[in-house]
Design a protein around this motif. Structure first.
Motif, PDB file in Angstrom:
ATOM      1  N   TYR A 233       0.841  -1.179   0.000  1.00  0.00           N
ATOM      2  CA  TYR A 233       0.000   0.000   0.000  1.00  0.00           C
ATOM      3  C   TYR A 233       0.888   1.244   0.000  1.00  0.00           C
ATOM      4  CZ  TYR A 233      -3.975  -2.840   1.598  1.00  0.00           C
ATOM      5  OH  TYR A 233      -4.974  -3.766   1.703  1.00  0.00           O
TER       6      TYR A 233
ATOM      7  N   PHE B  37       3.581   0.777   2.902  1.00  0.00           N
ATOM      8  CA  PHE B  37       3.373  -0.284   3.897  1.00  0.00           C
ATOM      9  C   PHE B  37       3.259  -1.632   3.198  1.00  0.00           C
ATOM     10  CE2 PHE B  37       2.597   2.145   7.678  1.00  0.00           C
ATOM     11  CZ  PHE B  37       2.035   3.339   7.244  1.00  0.00           C
TER      12      PHE B  37
ATOM     13  N   GLY C 250       3.563  -3.709   8.362  1.00  0.00           N
ATOM     14  CA  GLY C 250       4.825  -3.179   8.832  1.00  0.00           C
ATOM     15  C   GLY C 250       4.664  -1.732   9.268  1.00  0.00           C
ATOM     16  N   LYS C 251       5.760  -1.166   9.792  1.00  0.00           N
ATOM     17  CA  LYS C 251       5.689   0.195  10.305  1.00  0.00           C
ATOM     18  C   LYS C 251       5.783   1.252   9.218  1.00  0.00           C
ATOM     19  CE  LYS C 251       7.387  -0.923  14.907  1.00  0.00           C
ATOM     20  NZ  LYS C 251       8.372  -0.640  15.972  1.00  0.00           N
TER      21      LYS C 251
ATOM     22  N   TYR D 207     -12.656  -4.365   9.640  1.00  0.00           N
ATOM     23  CA  TYR D 207     -11.537  -4.216  10.564  1.00  0.00           C
ATOM     24  C   TYR D 207     -11.465  -2.772  11.088  1.00  0.00           C
ATOM     25  CZ  TYR D 207     -10.135  -8.201   7.646  1.00  0.00           C
ATOM     26  OH  TYR D 207     -10.115  -9.380   6.956  1.00  0.00           O
TER      27      TYR D 207
ATOM     28  N   TYR E 221      -8.460  -0.327  12.704  1.00  0.00           N
ATOM     29  CA  TYR E 221      -7.037  -0.141  12.989  1.00  0.00           C
ATOM     30  C   TYR E 221      -6.836   1.213  13.649  1.00  0.00           C
ATOM     31  CZ  TYR E 221      -6.073  -3.772   9.463  1.00  0.00           C
ATOM     32  OH  TYR E 221      -6.032  -4.945   8.748  1.00  0.00           O
TER      33      TYR E 221
ATOM     34  N   GLN F 231      -3.599   4.078  13.884  1.00  0.00           N
ATOM     35  CA  GLN F 231      -2.306   4.391  13.297  1.00  0.00           C
ATOM     36  C   GLN F 231      -1.657   5.501  14.109  1.00  0.00           C
ATOM     37  OE1 GLN F 231      -2.139   6.081   9.252  1.00  0.00           O
ATOM     38  NE2 GLN F 231      -0.331   4.820   8.879  1.00  0.00           N
TER      39      GLN F 231
ATOM     40  N   MET G  34       4.423   3.627  14.111  1.00  0.00           N
ATOM     41  CA  MET G  34       3.925   2.316  14.550  1.00  0.00           C
ATOM     42  C   MET G  34       3.211   1.551  13.449  1.00  0.00           C
ATOM     43  SD  MET G  34       4.939   2.039  17.596  1.00  0.00           S
ATOM     44  CE  MET G  34       4.010   0.620  18.149  1.00  0.00           C
ATOM     45  N   GLY G  35       2.918   2.197  12.351  1.00  0.00           N
ATOM     46  CA  GLY G  35       2.158   1.523  11.311  1.00  0.00           C
ATOM     47  C   GLY G  35       0.700   1.356  11.715  1.00  0.00           C
ATOM     48  N   LEU G  36       0.045   0.413  11.078  1.00  0.00           N
ATOM     49  CA  LEU G  36      -1.367   0.128  11.348  1.00  0.00           C
ATOM     50  C   LEU G  36      -1.455  -1.067  12.285  1.00  0.00           C
ATOM     51  CD1 LEU G  36      -2.306   0.451   7.637  1.00  0.00           C
ATOM     52  CD2 LEU G  36      -3.458   1.780   9.411  1.00  0.00           C
ATOM     53  N   ARG G  37      -2.162  -0.883  13.384  1.00  0.00           N
ATOM     54  CA  ARG G  37      -2.329  -1.981  14.346  1.00  0.00           C
ATOM     55  C   ARG G  37      -3.809  -2.315  14.483  1.00  0.00           C
ATOM     56  NH1 ARG G  37       0.648  -0.227  19.676  1.00  0.00           N
ATOM     57  NH2 ARG G  37      -0.274   1.788  19.126  1.00  0.00           N
ATOM     58  N   LEU G  38      -4.104  -3.598  14.446  1.00  0.00           N
ATOM     59  CA  LEU G  38      -5.477  -4.069  14.440  1.00  0.00           C
ATOM     60  C   LEU G  38      -6.075  -4.009  15.845  1.00  0.00           C
ATOM     61  CD1 LEU G  38      -7.705  -5.396  12.676  1.00  0.00           C
ATOM     62  CD2 LEU G  38      -6.748  -7.610  13.373  1.00  0.00           C
TER      63      LEU G  38
ATOM     64  N   TYR H 241     -11.855  -6.928  14.843  1.00  0.00           N
ATOM     65  CA  TYR H 241     -12.318  -7.232  13.506  1.00  0.00           C
ATOM     66  C   TYR H 241     -13.604  -8.044  13.582  1.00  0.00           C
ATOM     67  CZ  TYR H 241     -10.068 -11.811  14.188  1.00  0.00           C
ATOM     68  OH  TYR H 241      -9.690 -13.043  14.664  1.00  0.00           O
TER      69      TYR H 241
ATOM     70  N   PHE I 114      -8.581   3.945  11.368  1.00  0.00           N
ATOM     71  CA  PHE I 114      -8.991   3.537  10.028  1.00  0.00           C
ATOM     72  C   PHE I 114      -9.857   2.297  10.107  1.00  0.00           C
ATOM     73  CE2 PHE I 114      -6.836   6.342   7.194  1.00  0.00           C
ATOM     74  CZ  PHE I 114      -5.664   6.721   7.822  1.00  0.00           C
TER      75      PHE I 114
ATOM     76  N   GLN J  20      -7.699  -5.408   1.332  1.00  0.00           N
ATOM     77  CA  GLN J  20      -8.563  -4.630   2.198  1.00  0.00           C
ATOM     78  C   GLN J  20      -8.722  -3.222   1.630  1.00  0.00           C
ATOM     79  OE1 GLN J  20      -7.202  -4.750   6.263  1.00  0.00           O
ATOM     80  NE2 GLN J  20      -7.049  -6.979   6.279  1.00  0.00           N
TER      81      GLN J  20
END
Lengths: 112, 115
Positions: free
Chosen positions: A34, A87, A103-104, B33, B35, B37, B41-45, B48, B90, B104
């Motif tokens: 992405y 990502f 990932g970050k 889902y 998330y 952000q 840290m990116g996207l963390r779930l 869901y 998100f 997704q």
């Protein structure tokens, strides 16, 4: 466990090439890439499935080495519009309803 | 098709207040889902859902609750907001849990600031 992306950030001049790597400690079924612009939602680029797949999307392509559990995203002759955070999202072998683990991110800045 | 929409787009809360974030999708997707952000840290779930009436915990579920009473809607609730919940949230949906053919699709995000 999150996949590890490298580098964390890269700055390029327009027209240069970049490689972004994504590595997992788990056996993978697929890798999704992405791109996210600042203040926007992530936008899907491509999916790679196990089996050494390679894909291309204009000047953006990717490969997936299932044995090494690694994927790489290649951006050639970069354009200003390529700037953003990239990502990878991984799906582990055996699946699971929780979908992808991301990932970050890798921050890519393209300068004129 | 509107795809995935989220309301509100931005909200400021005081510590201890509650709120609900709404996610709606018009693609008839089974999987949805939530998330969060955070920088670096990116996207963390968070949570869901694999279908109407079902929910499950993700990586960072503490302090959040969810409900999926209708297939097209997935609600995320904060019962007692804390400053640590300041984030961008998100929502995403997918016809399958991941994998071969589908990815997704993300909503535009909700920016939440807890003071």
């Amino acid at each position: 466990q999150q996949p590890v992306q490298s580098p964390q950030a890269v700055i390029l001049r327009e027209g240069e090439d970049a490689v972004i790597n994504c590595s997992s400690s788990k056996a993978l079924y697929s890798v999704h890439w992405y791109r996210q612009k600042h203040g926007e939602a992530p936008v899907f680029l491509m999916i790679l499935l196990k089996g050494g797949e390679q894909k291309g999307h204009e000047k953006i392509s990717a490969s997936f080495n299932e044995k090494k559990q690694q994927s790489s995203l290649y951006l050639t002759a970069s354009q200003l519009s390529y700037s953003g955070t990239y990502f990878c999202g991984t799906e582990k072998l055996g699946g699971g309803a929780d979908g992808l683990t991301f990932g970050k991110g890798t921050h890519l800045i393209i300068q004129p | 098709n509107a795809g995935v929409t989220q309301t509100p787009k931005f909200r400021v809360l005081k510590t201890g207040q509650s709120m609900t974030l709404l996610c709606a999708q018009d693609m008839n997707h089974e999987y949805m889902y939530w998330y969060r952000q955070d920088p670096g840290m990116g996207l963390r779930l968070i949570h869901y859902s694999v279908g109407e009436g079902t929910t499950a915990k993700g990586e960072v579920p503490d302090g959040y609750n969810v409900s999926r009473l209708k297939k097209q809607n997935f609600l995320l609730g904060l019962e007692s907001a804390a400053p640590s919940q300041t984030s961008v949230y998100f929502c995403a949906s997918s016809p399958t849990p991941g994998g071969a053919q589908e990815t997704q699709y993300f909503g535009p995000g909700t920016r939440l600031l807890v003071l």
